[in-house]
Design a protein around this motif. Sequence first.
Motif, mmCIF file in Angstrom:
data_model
loop_
_atom_site.group_PDB
_atom_site.id
_atom_site.type_symbol
_atom_site.label_atom_id
_atom_site.label_comp_id
_atom_site.label_asym_id
_atom_site.label_seq_id
_atom_site.Cartn_x
_atom_site.Cartn_y
_atom_site.Cartn_z
ATOM 1 N N ILE A 117 -48.846 32.281 -3.527
ATOM 2 C CA ILE A 117 -49.508 32.808 -4.721
ATOM 3 C C ILE A 117 -50.810 33.502 -4.350
ATOM 4 O O ILE A 117 -51.145 34.561 -4.885
ATOM 5 C CB ILE A 117 -49.725 31.692 -5.771
ATOM 6 C CG1 ILE A 117 -48.375 31.149 -6.251
ATOM 7 C CG2 ILE A 117 -50.516 32.219 -6.960
ATOM 8 C CD1 ILE A 117 -48.465 29.882 -7.094
ATOM 9 N N LEU A 118 -51.544 32.927 -3.394
ATOM 10 C CA LEU A 118 -52.765 33.584 -2.925
ATOM 11 C C LEU A 118 -52.453 34.962 -2.346
ATOM 12 O O LEU A 118 -53.227 35.914 -2.540
ATOM 13 C CB LEU A 118 -53.465 32.719 -1.867
ATOM 14 C CG LEU A 118 -54.461 31.702 -2.401
ATOM 15 C CD1 LEU A 118 -54.723 30.610 -1.371
ATOM 16 C CD2 LEU A 118 -55.753 32.378 -2.808
ATOM 17 N N ASP A 119 -51.332 35.069 -1.658
ATOM 18 C CA ASP A 119 -50.929 36.366 -1.106
ATOM 19 C C ASP A 119 -50.779 37.432 -2.198
ATOM 20 O O ASP A 119 -50.983 38.617 -1.944
ATOM 21 C CB ASP A 119 -49.600 36.241 -0.343
ATOM 22 C CG ASP A 119 -49.788 35.900 1.109
ATOM 23 O OD1 ASP A 119 -50.885 36.106 1.654
ATOM 24 O OD2 ASP A 119 -48.811 35.412 1.722
ATOM 25 N N LEU A 120 -50.425 37.018 -3.402
ATOM 26 C CA LEU A 120 -50.246 37.965 -4.497
ATOM 27 C C LEU A 120 -51.575 38.611 -4.912
ATOM 28 O O LEU A 120 -51.570 39.668 -5.528
ATOM 29 C CB LEU A 120 -49.617 37.273 -5.712
ATOM 30 C CG LEU A 120 -48.226 36.673 -5.513
ATOM 31 C CD1 LEU A 120 -47.785 35.905 -6.766
ATOM 32 C CD2 LEU A 120 -47.205 37.755 -5.167
ATOM 33 N N LEU A 121 -52.681 37.969 -4.565
ATOM 34 C CA LEU A 121 -53.994 38.510 -4.933
ATOM 35 C C LEU A 121 -54.526 39.519 -3.930
ATOM 36 O O LEU A 121 -55.513 40.202 -4.204
ATOM 37 C CB LEU A 121 -55.011 37.364 -5.090
ATOM 38 C CG LEU A 121 -54.723 36.367 -6.211
ATOM 39 C CD1 LEU A 121 -55.805 35.297 -6.241
ATOM 40 C CD2 LEU A 121 -54.633 37.062 -7.560
#
Length: 180
Positions: free
Chosen positions: A175-179
């Motif tokens: 999910i952090l990668d999505l930012l």
Amino acid sequence: MANQIGNHSPQTLLIITLISLLSISKSFHETGAQETGKALIESTCKKTEYPEECISALESDPSSFKANLTGLTRIAVQKSESKLVETLNIVTNYVLNSTDYLTWGFLVFCRDSYNASVPQIQEGLQAFDKLEFEKSYRGVEAVNKAVVACDKQGLKMLSQVNSLLFRITKDAMTILDLLF
């Protein structure tokens, strides 16, 4: 139908088109506003390796239903931290009650690995609040690496808690990668 269109002035056609577009836009916006929380949680978690656990973790926090992607991500990082602390407490309890020296040594290794990752994920949360998502990612990744290192000790008593911590941190990293 071509005759009907031909009977209207260009200004009338423009007004009809704009009103139609505004109606459609308003309809999409209202539907999105009603489903934003759950829909966003599900669409975000579908991108993770463990979507069911991701959905369960995020939905366990009532604020996730009002959050945007950044808010959901922070909740995922917070859930990783709280699961780390919970796991550390379980491991510490096993260390204190272990009667076998070899098992005790493996447990101490796990406890120390988890203990070392606590300040890293806390720094990751502080970095997140400063919108330093890469640093936040590294904090969650440190916990994930501690789980992998502990799991290599082969302690069956920790397999379930290690699995849960691994999955939540792995999903938080995704999910952090999505930012980025």
